[in-house]
Write a protein that holds these residues in place. Structure first.
Motif, PDB file in Angstrom:
ATOM      1  N   ASP A 153      71.017  55.472  16.799  1.00 30.64           N
ATOM      2  CA  ASP A 153      70.149  55.577  17.962  1.00 30.64           C
ATOM      3  C   ASP A 153      68.863  54.625  17.681  1.00 30.64           C
ATOM      4  N   GLU A 154      68.213  55.210  16.369  1.00 31.86           N
ATOM      5  CA  GLU A 154      66.887  54.419  15.811  1.00 31.86           C
ATOM      6  C   GLU A 154      67.055  52.781  16.008  1.00 31.86           C
ATOM      7  N   LEU A 155      68.224  52.679  15.406  1.00 33.50           N
ATOM      8  CA  LEU A 155      68.411  51.213  15.390  1.00 33.50           C
ATOM      9  C   LEU A 155      68.644  50.491  16.813  1.00 33.50           C
ATOM     10  N   LEU A 156      69.498  51.077  17.640  1.00 33.47           N
ATOM     11  CA  LEU A 156      69.520  50.429  19.036  1.00 33.47           C
ATOM     12  C   LEU A 156      68.205  50.296  19.623  1.00 33.47           C
ATOM     13  N   ASN A 157      67.423  51.574  19.634  1.00 33.73           N
ATOM     14  CA  ASN A 157      66.126  51.562  20.230  1.00 33.73           C
ATOM     15  C   ASN A 157      65.249  50.381  19.758  1.00 33.73           C
TER      16      ASN A 157
END
Ligand SMILES: Cc1ncc(COP(=O)(O)O)c(C=O)c1O
Lengths: 392, 160
Positions: A153-157
């Motif tokens: 999630d952190e990466l996608l954001n």
């Protein structure tokens, strides 16, 4: 007279560590927990190979990419530890430390305005190297609740259509966090979907205390989009030899070799001969050093537990990253007072990015005796701060 | 954990059980049991201290003695070895390959004491063919420890 100065260089902030270094240097008889390099000497048989190479007159440049035999040993090492097959002639470059590989790797991949994702807290070089390469750094603030691992999630954001490179700094300096296979698989999927290249800094790969290190490059579909960086500094206690390497797709390695050829020529020859010996016959040294670090790691985790200091359990490198938020001070205030009142130097977490605020990096590249004294002092300091807070 | 436990206490046998447990990530009771086992199995043969006698006012002379013997029928070198190691002044006895058979080390107060031992006790044993005595002049390293080594941390105090 106005001297010529490059603006992007001038605008780079000096490392937060530097600032702290100046305070410590003024102080006599302080004990330090502040180093990022092993306390062990380079194993003698490795030093001896370096000396022997000098005796035999191996004092010339090597080929730009490094001695062929060394590149082959690097390939063997990656094959036996990660199961990755690299071509020694096209996919390996021997560099002046992992440091150079980070720098020229980014320069070889980045066009002005490209985005480079940097998860922090992290080693201090990624950000300035990205800036110097003309990139726009995009920071991900890793969280203690995830054990400072990078989540999907952190990466996608953080991903945009300008994202070119993700820096993957695990095992991590300063947190000691690692990424296990299941964590990496999720990150790999995103990189493949979004066509992102990974710069995986695995300089601490040999110092992992929970299973064996897994490289993201070993995951299906990732070798062709990963620059794997490793070196000899940490695993073999060879910081002063200045030797590291990059493995990756031939096209990128070719461009990196070009920069290396013109800016550096070749990595130090003596060090390259010593490194061949390290890779051929150094596994047992690494095993023993890793055992010693692991004992110290457990010792520190237990000391924190006894003084009730919050700290997630790190499984890599030689750092622990305790949380000092309960004392209501910044990391820098805490570290400065700790130094002034107990004469122990540790690096404020904030030196490694905003998300390091509220933490302290404690290195365990020290003897147990040293760590014992330091923990006695930390315990006394922590108690003092707690009673101060109570009395307000 | 055996190897790690042994390597720690081989260097420092005074370390306490709690610290061993913490460093090895085990329970204290496991450490106690393992140590007991190692002692019972005679894997641990003693808890000695490495002393640098040079730094005391006590005189000590150490000699390494090469001994050639005629092995005895049915008993090889064991019987003669035991005749030698039973003298309390003998510190070590090793069976050696190469030019001689037994290496004996001896620690005494003076050269004379050693000379007396060799001429009166050792040489007179039945199956001894010859002896060669070497005196130690200086110890640089003993039991893996560099004698009189002062380690200084050469590293910068803070590095990234
Ligand atoms: C995470 C990380 N990467 C790279 C380096 C650079 O190491 P070297 O240039 O000595 O190989 C360091 C050194 O501290 C580090 O901590």
């Amino acid at each position: 007279m106005s001297l010529p100065l490059n603006e992007s260089v001038v605008n780079i902030k000096p490392s937060g560590i530097r600032k702290f270094f100046d305070i410590v240097s003024e102080m006599k008889d302080a004990i330090s927990l502040g180093v990022g390099e092993p306390d062990f000497d380079t194993p003698w048989h490795i030093r001896d190979e370096g000396i022997y190479s000098l005796e035999r007159g191996k004092t010339f440049y090597t080929s730009n990419a490094g001695l062929k035999e060394l590149r082959q040993e690097i390939c063997n090492y990656q094959k036996r530890t990660q199961g990755i097959n690299y071509d020694a002639m096209k996919e390996v470059l021997v560099t002046v430390g992992g440091s150079e590989a980070i720098d020229i790797g980014l320069r070889a991949m980045i066009n002005p305005g490209d985005e480079v994702i940097i998860p922090q807290p992290a080693y201090v070089s990624y950000f300035p190297c990205a800036i110097l390469a003309g990139a726009k750094p995009v920071i991900i603030n890793l969280k203690a609740e995830n054990q400072f691992r990078l989540t999907a999630d952190e990466l996608l954001n953080a991903v945009t259509d300008r994202t070119k490179v993700l820096i993957l700094p695990f095992p991590n300096n300063p947190t000691g966090a690692i990424m296990e296979r299941s964590d990496l698989e999720k990150i790999a999927q995103i990189c493949i979907d979004k066509n992102i290249c990974v710069m995986s800094d695995e300089i601490y790969s040999a110092l992992t205390y929970k299973g064996e290190h897994v490289s993201i490059a070993s995951i299906e579909g990732m070798k062709e989009r990963t620059i794997l960086i490793n070196g000899f500094s940490k695993a073999y206690a060879m910081t002063g030899w200045r030797l590291g390497y990059a493995c990756g797709p031939a096209e990128i390695i070719k461009q990196m070799t070009k920069i290396h050829q013109f800016a550096i020529m070749c990595a130090p020859t003596t060090s390259q001969y010593a490194a061949i010996e390290a890779l051929k016959n150094g596994d047992n040294d690494v095993r023993l050093m890793r055992g010693a670090y692991n004992q110290r790691r457990r010792f520190l985790m237990n000391a924190f537990k006894e003084m009730n200091l919050e700290c997630f359990e790190p499984y890599g490198a030689f750092y622990v990253f305790p949380c000092i938020k309960e004392f209501g001070m910044t990391s820098e205030e805490f570290a400065t007072r700790f130094l002034e009142e107990e004469k122990v130097a540790a690096v404020p977490g904030s030196a490694f990015g905003d998300s390091g605020e509220g933490y302290l990096r404690i290195s365990y590249a020290y003897s147990i005796e040293n760590l014992k004294t330091a923990m006695e002092r930390l315990s006394r300091f922590v108690n003092k701060l707690r009673s101060e807070k109570h009395n307000v | 954990m055996r190897e790690e436990l042994l390597s720690i206490i081989e260097k420092n046998s005074r370390i306490d059980i709690k610290e061993l447990a913490v460093r090895l990530g085990k329970e204290e009771i496991d450490i106690v049991n393992e140590l007991q086992k190692l002692e019972d199995e005679k894997v641990i043969c003693g808890y000695h201290t490495l002393v640098n006698w040079e730094k005391t006012s006590i005189e000590k002379v150490t000699a390494l003695i090469e001994v050639k013997v005629t092995p005895q029928r049915g008993q090889g070198f064991d019987r003669i070895a035991s005749r030698i190691y039973n003298y309390p002044e003998v510190r070590d006895v090793y069976l050696i390959s190469g030019g001689f058979d037994l290496l004996v080390t001896l620690e005494e107060k003076s050269l004379k004491d050693i000379a007396m031992f060799v001429s009166e006790k050792l040489s007179t044993l039945d199956s001894i063919i010859s002896t060669g005595t070497h005196f130690i002049l200086k110890k640089y390293k003993d039991h893996g420890t560099i004698i009189d080594e002062h380690v200084k941390d050469e590293r910068e105090v803070i590095t990234p």
